[in-house]
Design an enzyme around this catalytic site. Sequence first.
Site, PDB file in Angstrom:
ATOM      1  N   ARG A 257       0.844  -1.196   0.000  1.00 40.86           N
ATOM      2  CA  ARG A 257       0.000   0.000   0.000  1.00 40.86           C
ATOM      3  C   ARG A 257       0.879   1.247   0.000  1.00 40.86           C
ATOM      4  O   ARG A 257       1.874   1.315   0.714  1.00 40.86           O
ATOM      5  CB  ARG A 257      -0.925   0.004   1.220  1.00 40.86           C
ATOM      6  N   ARG A 272       2.122   1.220  10.126  1.00 44.18           N
ATOM      7  CA  ARG A 272       1.653   1.624   8.799  1.00 44.18           C
ATOM      8  C   ARG A 272       2.818   1.539   7.825  1.00 44.18           C
ATOM      9  O   ARG A 272       3.624   2.464   7.722  1.00 44.18           O
ATOM     10  CB  ARG A 272       1.089   3.045   8.873  1.00 44.18           C
ATOM     11  N   GLU A 344      -6.641  -0.973  15.458  1.00 46.31           N
ATOM     12  CA  GLU A 344      -7.218  -1.938  14.516  1.00 46.31           C
ATOM     13  C   GLU A 344      -6.211  -3.016  14.126  1.00 46.31           C
ATOM     14  O   GLU A 344      -5.067  -2.719  13.797  1.00 46.31           O
ATOM     15  CB  GLU A 344      -7.699  -1.216  13.255  1.00 46.31           C
ATOM     16  N   SER A 347     -10.345  -6.028   9.994  1.00 45.48           N
ATOM     17  CA  SER A 347     -11.590  -5.409   9.574  1.00 45.48           C
ATOM     18  C   SER A 347     -12.366  -6.463   8.796  1.00 45.48           C
ATOM     19  O   SER A 347     -11.875  -6.973   7.792  1.00 45.48           O
ATOM     20  CB  SER A 347     -11.310  -4.184   8.704  1.00 45.48           C
ATOM     21  N   ARG A 386       0.862  -6.396  12.551  1.00 45.34           N
ATOM     22  CA  ARG A 386       0.219  -5.762  13.712  1.00 45.34           C
ATOM     23  C   ARG A 386       0.043  -6.762  14.859  1.00 45.34           C
ATOM     24  O   ARG A 386       0.061  -6.376  16.023  1.00 45.34           O
ATOM     25  CB  ARG A 386      -1.114  -5.144  13.305  1.00 45.34           C
TER      26      ARG A 386
END
Length: 422
Positions: A257, A272, A344, A347, A386
């Site tokens: 990403r 991130r 988070e 999801s 994560r």
Amino acid sequence: MHDLKVIRDDPAAFDAGLARRGFPASSAAVLDLDAKRRAGQGRLQEMQARRNDASREIGQVKAKGGNADALLAEVATLKTDIQAAEEADRSFAAEIEALVSAIPNIPAAEVQEGGEEANREIRRWGTPRLAEGAQHFEIGEKLGLMDFEAAARISGARFVVLKGKLARLERALGQFMLDLHTTENGYTEIAPPILVRDQAVFGTGQLPKFAEDLFRTTNGFWLVPTAEVPLTNLVREQILDEAKLPIRVTALTPCFRSEAGSAGRDTRGMIRQHQFNKVELVSVCSPDQSAAEHERMTNCAEEVLRRLDLPYRVVQLAAGDMGFSAVKTYDLEVWLPGQKTFREISSCSNCGDFQARRMEARCRAAGVKATRPVHTLNGSGLAVGRTLIAVLENYVRPDGSVEIPAVLRPYMGGLEAIDLDA
């Protein structure tokens, strides 16, 4: 992708659904183009019918020895006009697709209105060992097994080099997740391509609106932002037997990403990154199954955290905070003592028939001629990096060593801790 019939039948309800997401009313623009296209199609059909009639008349006139020049000229003109009308129809179709494909999915009725501030906690699990503590990058660097400087020399910002037992721990987490999902949760493991074509990324909703969030190769492939893309597209352009649904698949892949728009956010550490590993869960089911499948998938992702004994909470996202393709989303947020907050880690989204329409994926019940779009769901089961962060921050010892969760020890050769001399 939206069903034009739904927009035609109740444009006010369609716009109201978009308003709940904070998206502008769009039915009028869609219906204006749709009306122009349908009017053009009507004229096209009239011209085609007249061309056919004139062609028959030419044969009849010639059979009687008459002069068919006027009819021949009419047919020639009709041929030109029909070609122009067909081109106009293709142009309207492309305009409609471009407009509709940029409109997000409509939230489910039970999803609350508002943005991030309206997200609602559904439940919690576990008691934090630590109320606060060191951040993961401090722990990893102290162990000498997490190197951001080396990664920056190689690739730049938002990359990391993991070494030795920490690299093995990340691998162990991915393998543990896959084993749990395939042996206990009913998912089939897939090893998919991680370079995909435009239509695959369009099918899951990342294109055309979110191209800047992706990485593209010089020869036109896209690096997958998540294995959702190849896994969901396994059923593109297929008609599936409803009796064989749901289909449940999982994969562990690198994800890429660009993190466009995240400048200044989570610049330190692994939260991130441009490249990370993730175990993805994807379900393809009939419309009647998707609500229950959403709850099931969320529970499968939760079970990973429970087995690791990591405290977490489940949050139902508000309409304005959901992803583009979702009708309903649950986020799993794990406790991070280093940040003294929940972050988070998964999801899980029900996308209804939104992606299926873009992929032309349908299903048919036994003995029924008609088909209907399938429903698709996706969720992280979990983001491996994560999860590694959560393990480091929740299992760190006062001396800086890190205890290895019991379920991971078989994957670590029986190792119980990563010590400072690792």
